[in-house]
Design a protein around this motif. Structure first.
Motif, PDB file in Angstrom:
ATOM      1  N   ILE A 182       1.125  -1.011   0.097  1.00 32.67           N
ATOM      2  CA  ILE A 182       0.246   0.268  -0.507  1.00 32.67           C
ATOM      3  C   ILE A 182       0.754   1.623  -0.204  1.00 32.67           C
ATOM      4  CG2 ILE A 182      -1.675   1.796   1.026  1.00 32.67           C
ATOM      5  CD1 ILE A 182      -3.477  -0.722   2.149  1.00 32.67           C
ATOM      6  N   TYR A 183       2.143   1.476   0.974  1.00 38.30           N
ATOM      7  CA  TYR A 183       3.051   2.248   0.649  1.00 38.30           C
ATOM      8  C   TYR A 183       3.126   2.597  -0.410  1.00 38.30           C
ATOM      9  CZ  TYR A 183       2.783   1.459   5.587  1.00 38.30           C
ATOM     10  OH  TYR A 183       2.859   1.423   7.307  1.00 38.30           O
ATOM     11  N   PHE A 184       3.707   1.584  -1.192  1.00 35.87           N
ATOM     12  CA  PHE A 184       4.142   2.014  -2.433  1.00 35.87           C
ATOM     13  C   PHE A 184       3.259   2.486  -3.707  1.00 35.87           C
ATOM     14  CE2 PHE A 184       4.941  -1.444  -5.643  1.00 35.87           C
ATOM     15  CZ  PHE A 184       4.033  -2.011  -5.751  1.00 35.87           C
ATOM     16  N   ARG A 185       2.089   2.623  -3.144  1.00 37.72           N
ATOM     17  CA  ARG A 185       0.697   2.697  -3.906  1.00 37.72           C
ATOM     18  C   ARG A 185       1.214   4.669  -3.790  1.00 37.72           C
ATOM     19  NH1 ARG A 185      -4.104   0.254  -3.566  1.00 37.72           N
ATOM     20  NH2 ARG A 185      -4.555   1.044  -5.654  1.00 37.72           N
ATOM     21  N   PHE A 186       1.469   4.723  -2.377  1.00 36.79           N
ATOM     22  CA  PHE A 186       0.852   5.996  -1.776  1.00 36.79           C
ATOM     23  C   PHE A 186       1.773   6.743  -2.252  1.00 36.79           C
ATOM     24  CE2 PHE A 186       2.567   8.443   1.739  1.00 36.79           C
ATOM     25  CZ  PHE A 186       1.229   9.539   1.852  1.00 36.79           C
ATOM     26  N   PHE A 187       3.327   6.178  -2.578  1.00 35.18           N
ATOM     27  CA  PHE A 187       4.189   7.178  -2.800  1.00 35.18           C
ATOM     28  C   PHE A 187       4.529   7.159  -3.586  1.00 35.18           C
ATOM     29  CE2 PHE A 187       7.936   8.258   0.271  1.00 35.18           C
ATOM     30  CZ  PHE A 187       7.612   8.546   1.025  1.00 35.18           C
ATOM     31  N   GLN A 188       4.179   6.027  -5.175  1.00 36.46           N
ATOM     32  CA  GLN A 188       3.454   6.684  -6.552  1.00 36.46           C
ATOM     33  C   GLN A 188       2.775   7.240  -6.947  1.00 36.46           C
ATOM     34  OE1 GLN A 188       5.917   4.823  -9.041  1.00 36.46           O
ATOM     35  NE2 GLN A 188       4.500   5.704 -10.964  1.00 36.46           N
ATOM     36  N   LYS A 189       1.835   7.502  -6.212  1.00 38.38           N
ATOM     37  CA  LYS A 189       0.336   8.690  -6.044  1.00 38.38           C
ATOM     38  C   LYS A 189       1.134   9.967  -6.131  1.00 38.38           C
ATOM     39  CE  LYS A 189      -2.694   5.030  -5.998  1.00 38.38           C
ATOM     40  NZ  LYS A 189      -3.400   5.116  -7.624  1.00 38.38           N
ATOM     41  N   PHE A 190       1.672  10.214  -4.646  1.00 33.71           N
ATOM     42  CA  PHE A 190       2.275  11.317  -4.408  1.00 33.71           C
ATOM     43  C   PHE A 190       2.988  11.856  -5.244  1.00 33.71           C
ATOM     44  CE2 PHE A 190       5.700  13.698  -1.804  1.00 33.71           C
ATOM     45  CZ  PHE A 190       4.835  14.851  -1.558  1.00 33.71           C
ATOM     46  N   LEU A 191       3.850  10.815  -6.139  1.00 32.89           N
ATOM     47  CA  LEU A 191       4.899  12.190  -6.846  1.00 32.89           C
ATOM     48  C   LEU A 191       4.435  11.486  -7.820  1.00 32.89           C
ATOM     49  CD1 LEU A 191       7.965   9.217  -5.788  1.00 32.89           C
ATOM     50  CD2 LEU A 191       7.935  11.343  -5.613  1.00 32.89           C
ATOM     51  N   LYS A 192       3.123  10.787  -8.661  1.00 30.92           N
ATOM     52  CA  LYS A 192       2.688  11.545  -9.685  1.00 30.92           C
ATOM     53  C   LYS A 192       2.239  12.888  -9.451  1.00 30.92           C
ATOM     54  CE  LYS A 192      -0.581  11.001 -13.118  1.00 30.92           C
ATOM     55  NZ  LYS A 192      -2.008  10.231 -13.939  1.00 30.92           N
ATOM     56  N   ASP A 193       1.506  12.889  -8.219  1.00 29.52           N
ATOM     57  CA  ASP A 193       0.766  14.545  -8.074  1.00 29.52           C
ATOM     58  C   ASP A 193       2.144  15.869  -8.506  1.00 29.52           C
ATOM     59  OD1 ASP A 193      -1.668  13.396  -8.349  1.00 29.52           O
ATOM     60  OD2 ASP A 193      -2.131  13.604  -6.010  1.00 29.52           O
ATOM     61  N   LEU A 194       3.244  15.607  -8.067  1.00 27.39           N
ATOM     62  CA  LEU A 194       4.193  16.444  -8.627  1.00 27.39           C
ATOM     63  C   LEU A 194       4.732  16.338  -9.516  1.00 27.39           C
ATOM     64  CD1 LEU A 194       6.524  15.895  -5.167  1.00 27.39           C
ATOM     65  CD2 LEU A 194       4.009  17.406  -4.667  1.00 27.39           C
ATOM     66  N   GLY A 195       4.850  15.954 -10.452  1.00 33.93           N
ATOM     67  CA  GLY A 195       5.010  15.087 -11.332  1.00 33.93           C
ATOM     68  C   GLY A 195       6.283  14.932 -11.716  1.00 33.93           C
ATOM     69  N   TRP A 196       6.393  13.755 -11.392  1.00 37.59           N
ATOM     70  CA  TRP A 196       7.892  13.610 -11.036  1.00 37.59           C
ATOM     71  C   TRP A 196       8.211  12.117 -11.937  1.00 37.59           C
ATOM     72  CZ3 TRP A 196      13.181  14.645  -9.961  1.00 37.59           C
ATOM     73  CH2 TRP A 196      12.799  15.945  -9.269  1.00 37.59           C
ATOM     74  N   VAL A 197       6.272  11.464 -11.907  1.00 42.68           N
ATOM     75  CA  VAL A 197       6.047  10.166 -12.271  1.00 42.68           C
ATOM     76  C   VAL A 197       4.976  10.221 -13.765  1.00 42.68           C
ATOM     77  CG1 VAL A 197       7.556   8.499 -10.671  1.00 42.68           C
ATOM     78  CG2 VAL A 197       4.847   9.077 -10.539  1.00 42.68           C
ATOM     79  N   LYS A 198       4.860   9.218 -14.201  1.00 47.17           N
ATOM     80  CA  LYS A 198       3.466   9.062 -14.845  1.00 47.17           C
ATOM     81  C   LYS A 198       2.129   8.273 -14.506  1.00 47.17           C
ATOM     82  CE  LYS A 198       5.963   6.591 -18.910  1.00 47.17           C
ATOM     83  NZ  LYS A 198       5.648   5.575 -18.794  1.00 47.17           N
ATOM     84  N   ASP A 199       2.875   7.540 -14.118  1.00 48.85           N
ATOM     85  CA  ASP A 199       1.744   6.505 -14.133  1.00 48.85           C
ATOM     86  C   ASP A 199       1.317   6.810 -12.728  1.00 48.85           C
ATOM     87  OD1 ASP A 199       2.849   4.553 -16.626  1.00 48.85           O
ATOM     88  OD2 ASP A 199       4.562   4.359 -15.469  1.00 48.85           O
TER      89      ASP A 199
END
Length: 824
Positions: A546-563
């Motif tokens: 769950i945590y790594f999905r949370f980070f991915q989503k957060f980083l997506k919101d910041l524009g660092w990742v696209k998925d």
RNA sequence: GCGAGAGUGGUGAAAUUGGUAUACACGCUAGAUUUAGGAUCUAGUGCCGCAAGGCGUGGGGGUUCAAGUCCCCCCUUUCGUACCA
């Protein structure tokens, strides 16, 4: 040529390393890449069977993907901070940093001996400053967005490890690590506001068809989204509103009391008086000393105390008693519940115990009313509203919507979504972790360390033993700093972060592991993300995953990742137990070391044994018997095939035509293509056991003496080794070189099935009479029913069961079955 | 309690997703070869039965020409979760 696995395995491991065979390209083709991730390891120094199983699964897939021409990223690293290192270091009286560094070395060289195709040039360790600098950076980004915050409150405290634990680290009320019963402690703590992402964490599970259903279900339940209403009751003779959360507003006319959790803050606003005040205080104290296990035990023996106060139901103006009861959870909803004994089993038990009235407001349906006097348990299903004023007659979900809509109109309530998920508590009062990059200033409050001043290095101190607060708090040269804001006297936050923070973004760092100016380069990450296959144990289902999905989503919101999601496919391998089904553990003394096994039998045979003994997602009961069959196959059947090579240099991209081959040769060609298909399918499903059995059949059917066509002979043998290569990489590579190829077999092309060869022109199908198999017939593949009948009825066996009987029906399914239905 | 899996020979397990149940192995039984073997090879190996045949995928029902596979009810078991109102 003799099969000397020691020589072969050492030779190729060295060669692979020298030629950087597994180094992922820096410029990958995003449309033709494969990110194969296994969970990074805690560097304990020894590799056990579970690791071995995990890594060979990933390895087989990575190697096959290489052969499919993909740009493969298959990295590895170390989840190196954390309690176990500290504990081990304390036991051995060495520093955790030294212990960890030493073990990383040992573990790495062991893994290299296993010949896993990791790209070691991308190795990372979460305890080194060049990595945790960016973990701290992540913290600061979260802080800036208001997603990292500090609050005082009751937390899970492990008295043995002397640290706070996240909800995800408490199992059955005990510390996941040491098994000590967890207690509640009032502490100032850092949290990540993962609840802001709760909706997305649930909803996006639907975009993950290649995640196992059980993991998705576990995550959904852990997040625990529910739809209901928040309704304000009011305190009698007061302006105070008492909000409650309920999923059953349709039962609200049946409220006969209310219950408040002992820890609920609103309790202090009630202004209790006299004996009630004392009793409630007593009860609070008692509840706080009861352990979580005791309190969370689901029993019918609920207790509580009356507060002497009354609340008013906004729907009907009824006055109900206000109780304090510890079956109410402080941390969920509002910490107060409306109690409807007739329609909630807990409230029912409580009402019975304290003789509180029970009022029926739901009937199963119009014609079957409930009789309060005959009820032995609550009726909790949906039904028809009764005794509910203007809402009488409404049913189920519609009732819920209308009752809540009314509250919105009248402005005493609203529709509300609630979650079981709580914010992620990440402070740890331990030494061996990533320092929290925060400074506390008397003037400015909490101030993050400036990004250009990261990392906040973990000082190497002598006394790192846990003592109830972070050992760093006793290191003045670490603690005392200038405020980054005003330059005044300030102190650092002495806590370190939960290691699960470190592991929430490591998969991104692999893609750009040496970057010193940003955590990773966006473009590079865009080339390799998302993870195509993530392999690991099920234990992380409701934690890390769950945590790594949370980070991915957060980083997506910041524009660092696209998925939105980090991993397209997740695979959980089964556990490795001993032959009695007991989990292998040092304390039980039943640990089988894969290293010993590999030294004795060779890496490739060990891999085959692990693959063959059970499908990858199932538990394996390991016994040395698992090795026998595959060892015979590898040594006596597969490897000696090299002696049958005739040095004909066949074109491996060629598809043979029927007329080029003898009947036997063509039958083998058909078999080969069936096996290619089956092995490929097995790899897609990660069911290597069936891939191996297909290869066994192919090798069994091979007969050099009956093959005249040299080119076909070598073609068949070389394809067999290509198909085996991801499973037995050293052996296959050896034969590939022996056959005269220059490059690695893993740079050769994965065999592709010649579909025209596996379309047969005749087929043997079963003949059933009344559903029972009686004979088999061979018929042309495109045979029509009439012709099939002719063949079938020629059979004596068929005649025996049909002669003199009335034939009712004939079912003929092309290529499948011929079934005759007779009377009697 | 609730939720999600699983249950097939003596054992690990297959089964093209409704179409010949037990592939591939282990083990076992015979036999061959070998000075010997934790070696190799051959044959056999679901159960009952001399046979014909019957019975067989945890148990019981059902749908279907046909069920390991689909539906209903049980039993056992593993995992998750735990008063979430």
């Amino acid at each position: 040529m003799k099969y000397d696995f020691k020589e072969i395995e050492t030779k190729w491991q060295k060669k692979w390393d020298e030629t950087s065979l597994y180094q992922a390209p820096d410029n990958a083709d995003p449309n033709n890449k494969f990110y194969m991730l296994v969970m990074f390891a805690y560097p304990s120094g020894d590799i056990h069977m579970g690791h071995f199983r995990n890594y060979i699964i990933g390895d087989a897939i990575a190697r096959q993907q290489m052969m499919l021409g993909k740009d493969v990223l298959h990295p590895f690293g170390w989840d190196a901070f954390g309690l176990p290192a500290e504990r081990a270091a304390i036991q051995r009286d060495i520093h955790p940093a030294d212990w960890t560094t030493k073990n990383i070395g040992i573990s790495r060289s062991t893994l290299q001996k296993v010949g896993i195709s990791f790209d070691w040039s991308r190795e990372i360790a979460s305890c080194f400053p060049d990595y945790y600098k960016w973990t701290q950076w992540m913290f600061i980004q979260l802080y800036k967005k208001g997603l990292a915050y500090r609050k005082r409150g009751f937390v899970n405290w492990c008295p043995e490890d002397k640290t706070v634990l996240a909800n995800e680290q408490v199992k059955d009320g005990k510390c996941e690590r040491c098994g000590t019963e967890v207690v509640k402690k009032d502490q100032n703590q850092w949290y990540f506001k993962i609840t802001d992402y709760a909706d997305r964490l649930v909803d996006d599970l639907d975009t993950l068809p290649d995640w196992p259903d059980n993991v998705k279900t576990m995550q959904r339940e852990w997040i625990g989204r529910s739809y209901g209403a928040e309704i304000n009751f009011s305190l009698e003779n007061s302006d105070l509103k008492i909000p409650i959360y309920t999923t059953r507003p349709d039962t609200i006319f049946g409220v006969t009391f209310m219950a408040i959790a002992p820890e609920a803050e609103i309790l202090d606003s009630l202004n209790l008086e006299g004996e009630y005040k004392a009793k409630v205080e007593d009860y609070k104290k008692k509840a706080m000393t009861r352990s979580d296990i005791e309190r969370s035990a689901v029993t019918d023996d609920k207790d509580g105390v009356f507060t002497g106060k009354y609340a008013i139901n906004p729907y009907n103006g009824e006055k109900v008693e206000l109780w304090v009861a510890d079956y109410v959870l402080a941390g969920y909803g509002t910490g107060v519940v409306m109690a409807v004994p007739a329609h909630d089993s807990r409230d029912f038990a409580f009402a019975k115990k304290y003789n509180i009235p029970i009022k029926v407001v739901i009937h199963p349906d119009k014609d079957t009313p409930l009789d309060v006097n005959k009820m032995t348990e609550a009726y909790t299903d949906y039904g028809v509203m009764v005794n509910s004023g203007q809402f009488d007659g409404l049913i189920g979900k519609i009732a819920i919507i209308q009752v809540t809509d009314f509250a919105e109109q009248e402005e005493f309530g609203c529709h509300k979504v609630n979650f079981k998920l709580k914010d992620w508590s990440i402070s740890r009062q331990r030494y061996w972790g990533c320092p929290i990059p925060i400074v506390h200033c008397k003037k400015c409050g909490t101030v993050p360390v400036a990004e250009e001043n990261l990392p906040v290095e973990l000082p190497k101190v002598k006394d790192f033993k846990p003592k109830g607060r972070s050992p760093l708090a006793d290191v003045p040269e670490y603690m005392n700093v200038k405020c980054p804001n005003c330059g005044g006297e300030a102190v650092r936050d002495s806590d370190t972060m939960d290691t699960f923070v470190c592991s929430s973004w490591y998969f991104l760092r692999y893609i750009d592991p040496k970057n010193d100016s940003v955590p990773f380069d966006k473009e590079k990450v865009a080339q390799y993300m998302p993870i195509d296959l993530y392999v690991g144990g099920i234990t992380h289902a409701t934690g890390h995953l769950i945590y790594f999905r949370f980070f991915q989503k957060f980083l997506k919101d910041l524009g660092w990742v696209k998925d939105d999601e980090p991993a397209k496919r997740l695979f959980n391998h089964g556990m490795v137990c001993d032959s009695n089904g007991e989990v292998m553990s040092k304390s039980k003394g039943n640990v089988v070391s894969p290293i010993g096994l590999m030294e004795e039998r060779g890496v490739d045979v060990s891999r085959l044994a692990m693959f063959f003994t059970a499908p990858s997602d199932k538990e394996v009961l390991w016994s040395s018997d698992s090795v026998t069959g595959v060892e015979k196959f590898a040594i006596n059947k597969l490897f000696p095939l090299n002696e049958k090579l005739r040095n004909s240099n066949p074109d491996l991209k060629y598809y043979f035509k029927r007329e080029e081959l003898s009947e036997f040769e063509y039958s083998l060609y058909i078999k080969l293509n069936q096996v290619i298909k089956q092995v490929s399918d097995s790899f897609d499903k990660l069911q290597f056991n069936t891939a191996i059995s297909a290869l066994m059949e192919l090798v069994r059917d091979y007969d050099s003496d009956k093959i005249k066509n040299d080119s076909f002979n070598d073609y068949l043998i070389l394809k067999t080794f290509q198909l085996s290569a991801p499973l037995v990489p050293h052996l296959a590579e050896e034969i590939w070189a022996f056959a005269g190829f220059e490059g690695s077999i893993f740079k050769s092309n994965w065999p592709i099935c010649d579909e025209s060869a596996i379309i047969k022109d005749s087929i043997v199908i079963g003949v059933q009479i009344n559903g029972k198999l009686r004979d088999e017939i061979e018929i042309p593949i495109d045979c029509d029913q009439k012709r099939a009948e002719e063949v079938a009825f020629m059979s004596d066996k068929v005649k025996k069961y049909t002669d003199g009987k009335e034939i009712l029906k004939i079912i003929f399914v092309k290529g499948r079955i011929f079934n005759i239905v007779v009377k009697g």
